[in-house]
Design a protein around this motif. Structure first.
Motif, mmCIF file in Angstrom:
data_model
loop_
_atom_site.group_PDB
_atom_site.id
_atom_site.type_symbol
_atom_site.label_atom_id
_atom_site.label_comp_id
_atom_site.label_asym_id
_atom_site.label_seq_id
_atom_site.Cartn_x
_atom_site.Cartn_y
_atom_site.Cartn_z
ATOM 1 N N LEU A 59 -10.414 0.842 -1.443
ATOM 2 C CA LEU A 59 -9.845 0.070 -0.344
ATOM 3 C C LEU A 59 -10.619 -1.235 -0.226
ATOM 4 O O LEU A 59 -11.853 -1.240 -0.301
ATOM 5 N N ASN A 62 -3.603 4.355 5.431
ATOM 6 C CA ASN A 62 -5.022 4.702 5.468
ATOM 7 C C ASN A 62 -5.272 6.013 6.206
ATOM 8 O O ASN A 62 -6.218 6.740 5.901
ATOM 9 N N SER A 110 0.824 -1.208 0.000
ATOM 10 C CA SER A 110 0.000 0.000 0.000
ATOM 11 C C SER A 110 0.858 1.257 0.000
ATOM 12 O O SER A 110 0.421 2.329 -0.432
ATOM 13 N N ALA A 160 -8.923 1.255 7.604
ATOM 14 C CA ALA A 160 -9.697 1.376 6.365
ATOM 15 C C ALA A 160 -10.994 2.130 6.612
ATOM 16 O O ALA A 160 -11.412 2.960 5.789
ATOM 17 N N SER A 183 -4.500 -2.743 3.440
ATOM 18 C CA SER A 183 -3.472 -1.697 3.475
ATOM 19 C C SER A 183 -3.044 -1.337 4.893
ATOM 20 O O SER A 183 -3.776 -1.540 5.865
#
Length: 251
Positions: free
Chosen positions: A182, A168, A141, A198, A163
């Protein structure tokens, strides 16, 4: 003795992707992408043989990001350092009559956005009508974060699965020209990639979020054989990703 160790590492450090997969997709090593100085930027291409796909998804592994695709000894397939990584093992689930995938190193340990750019340019020359997306997972990510800033508006979109929470919290997708997605398992137990990150990005920046549930755990909670890698629900996860890609308003 050292020569034997190196040979053993070369043999067992890579896993082979058969020339023809169960889905009918074929892995091929592509060496037509070149840097400005003429050096090759190799990548793998997975396709069932369609000439004009609607979408190309570039897949980058998590972890240290090293994939190092190369031709198998029999010349009929491609060898990958991380074939079991979620972002790589889903390639044959993605490839169909509308999608092809391309596999390459992430920019985590090999920090070269130029490499990704020349690969994208090569794919655009091969498939001029296709929309290009880049997908990575977990530590990858960080690559998506860098690429989505450097290449915003130059490709259709970017996809982060499992991720990092740090990414995030930092990546503000508001006002972006490219699309951004996502994907996260609700019960991802890896401390650095908790589901809460997320949710934070989705609520704070409005980034599209696909939440997955189910599957099983058969290994390290931060590895591919767990909820972190969507073990047991790979097909369902890919179907939802592809459905999101097809929602592109420009289609």
């Amino acid at each position: 003795m050292m020569h034997l160790f190196i040979l053993t590492a070369l043999i067992f450090g890579f896993s082979s992707a058969h020339a023809q997969t169960e889905s009918g997709a074929k892995d091929s090593l592509i060496e037509t992408a070149h840097y400005k100085n003429g050096d090759i930027a190799p990548y793998a291409l997975t396709t069932i043989g369609i000439a004009n796909p609607k979408y190309v998804v570039i897949l980058m592994p998590g972890g240290d990001g090293k994939l190092t695709p190369r031709v198998s000894p029999d010349g009929q397939g491609v060898l990958f350092l991380k074939p079991g990584n979620f972002a790589i093992r889903i390639r044959t689930l993605i490839a169909d009559h509308e999608f092809v995938t391309a596999e390459t190193d992430s920019t985590v340990s090999i920090p070269s956005i130029e490499r990704v750019k020349v690969i994208i340019e090569d794919l655009q020359s091969k498939f001029p009508n296709a929309k290009i997306y880049v997908l990575s997972t977990s530590r990858g990510s960080q690559s998506i974060q860098d690429l989505s800033i450097a290449m915003d508006g130059k490709i259709a979109g970017f996809i982060n699965t499992s991720s990092l929470a740090s990414v995030n919290h930092e990546l503000d997708t508001r006002g972006r020209k490219s699309r951004y997605l996502l994907v996260h398992h609700r019960y991802d137990s890896c401390k650095s990639t908790g589901y809460e990150g997320a949710v934070y990005n989705h609520k704070t920046y409005g980034t599209d979020l696909i939440t997955m549930e189910g599957g099983t755990i058969a290994g390290n909670v931060c590895g591919p054989q767990a909820h972190h890698g969507y073990l047991g629900i790979e097909s369902e996860t890919v179907l939802r990703i592809k459905a999101w890609i097809k929602q592109d308003k420009q289609d």
